[in-house]
Design a protein around this motif. Structure first.
Motif, PDB file in Angstrom:
ATOM      1  N   SER A 126       4.051 -29.694 -43.540  1.00  0.00           N
ATOM      2  CA  SER A 126       2.685 -29.449 -43.869  1.00  0.00           C
ATOM      3  C   SER A 126       2.150 -28.201 -42.971  1.00  0.00           C
ATOM      4  CB  SER A 126       2.045 -30.708 -43.186  1.00  0.00           C
ATOM      5  OG  SER A 126       2.240 -30.728 -41.816  1.00  0.00           O
ATOM      6  N   LEU A 127       2.627 -27.737 -41.841  1.00  0.00           N
ATOM      7  CA  LEU A 127       2.128 -26.735 -41.218  1.00  0.00           C
ATOM      8  C   LEU A 127       2.464 -25.414 -41.776  1.00  0.00           C
ATOM      9  CD1 LEU A 127       0.500 -25.665 -38.851  1.00  0.00           C
ATOM     10  CD2 LEU A 127       2.483 -25.544 -37.627  1.00  0.00           C
ATOM     11  N   GLY A 167      -2.887 -29.924 -37.651  1.00  0.00           N
ATOM     12  CA  GLY A 167      -2.010 -28.610 -38.015  1.00  0.00           C
ATOM     13  C   GLY A 167      -2.982 -27.449 -37.138  1.00  0.00           C
ATOM     14  N   THR A 184      -2.887 -27.847 -33.523  1.00  0.00           N
ATOM     15  CA  THR A 184      -1.661 -27.469 -32.888  1.00  0.00           C
ATOM     16  C   THR A 184      -1.712 -25.840 -32.765  1.00  0.00           C
ATOM     17  OG1 THR A 184      -0.232 -29.143 -33.945  1.00  0.00           O
ATOM     18  CG2 THR A 184       0.865 -27.245 -33.232  1.00  0.00           C
ATOM     19  N   LEU A 185      -2.248 -25.255 -33.643  1.00  0.00           N
ATOM     20  CA  LEU A 185      -2.381 -23.657 -33.536  1.00  0.00           C
ATOM     21  C   LEU A 185      -3.241 -23.399 -32.498  1.00  0.00           C
ATOM     22  CD1 LEU A 185      -2.063 -22.913 -37.379  1.00  0.00           C
ATOM     23  CD2 LEU A 185      -0.270 -22.707 -35.742  1.00  0.00           C
TER      24      LEU A 185
END
Length: 308
Positions: A87-88, A120, A123-124
């Motif tokens: 997904s990322l 996502g 996370t980034l």
């Protein structure tokens, strides 16, 4: 989509290595390494050579391999195989340092739920790989290679699929899941939809064509709409002749301006298609360098028995 174990093996292949060497380094069973190597070889991401009784794996020359190994060497403290989930990678295919995206826009592009998109993006941003400005996200310059890797990996996947499915072909246009390919091979597989001038015959427009064939690959679509064919022709060749043929199709099928403009946005052809739409809507009163003279178009339409 590439799995974590394949990314770990690819990361470890900074130099050619054997199966046992990789198993020891990664703390994997030899069978797990063997399965990963087979998958990577099938994707044309590595090359395997025999050296005596051993099989030696070497990184392939695909651009995505080069970018991934550059990322891992430049950032040894980051566990990229764990980070880069399917997904990322889908998010990173679109997200770059050049253009900002909202979470809603990314959800529409990727098809993922907004919760997945936010997870996502979090996370980034938590790792300082992306920044948020006025509801838009973009990668930092230092980590733009994440976008390059995701894009090049999908491009390589498409090329490998073409090689396996039809032998050879050139990608004319692609998105994350679909692509337009030029080939000299007739393709009968259901996911490959005939397009280009050959497909205009389905709408009563028969043109002289070359030996090259064009197909649009999509696992989701059952068929192509006239507006798809219109845009595909301009992706194939945006010259005066092909623009006139595209206009004939629009007139023949009574294409609505709204549907045509929506398709143009999808294929990145808005600036090319909008003047053509205005030309048809105003019966030539709004013209541009990209459009024919209206009387010239009327003659062509009469020749192909298309009512304007």
């Amino acid at each position: 989509m590439i799995k974590e174990r394949e990314l770990r093996v690819l990361s470890a292949l900074d130099t050619p290595k054997g199966r046992q060497e990789l198993a020891d380094e990664l703390n994997y069973r030899e069978g797990t390494v063997s399965d990963a190597l087979n998958d990577l070889a099938q994707r044309d991401l590595i090359n395997k050579e025999r050296a005596g009784n051993r099989i030696i794996a070497k990184p392939g020359d695909a651009r995505c391999v080069e970018v991934f190994q550059s990322l891992t060497k430049s950032n040894p403290h980051i566990d990229f195989p764990d980070l880069l989930t399917p997904s990322l990678l889908n998010i990173l295919y679109y997200l770059s340092s050049d253009k900002g995206w909202t979470a809603t826009e990314l959800a529409e592009q990727t098809g993922h739920a907004r919760a997945t998109i936010y997870r996502g993006l979090r996370t980034l941003t938590n790792r300082a790989m992306a920044v948020k400005q006025h509801s838009q996200y973009r990668l930092t310059e230092a980590f733009n290679e994440l976008h390059v890797f995701a894009y090049e990996l999908q491009h390589h996947t498409h090329r490998t699929q073409i090689k396996q499915d039809i032998g050879s072909g050139t990608i004319v246009w692609e998105s994350h899941e679909e692509f337009l390919v030029r080939t000299e091979t007739e393709v009968e597989q259901s996911d490959y939809h005939r397009t280009g001038l050959d497909a205009f015959a389905e709408h009563g427009l028969q043109f002289f064509t070359t030996s090259e064939h064009y197909y649009f690959y999509s696992a989701e679509r059952e068929s192509l709409r006239p507006e798809d064919l219109f845009c595909h022709l301009l992706l194939i060749e945006n010259d005066s002749r092909h623009r006139k043929y595209a206009l004939l199709l629009a007139a023949k099928t009574n294409l609505s301006p709204e549907h045509l403009k929506a398709a143009a946005d999808e294929y990145g052809l808005t600036e090319i298609v909008n003047p053509l739409v205005e030309f048809l809507q105003t019966e030539g009163k709004k013209s541009s360098e990209a459009t024919p003279r209206w009387d010239e178009f009327e003659t062509l339409a009469d020749e192909y028995e298309v009512e304007l």
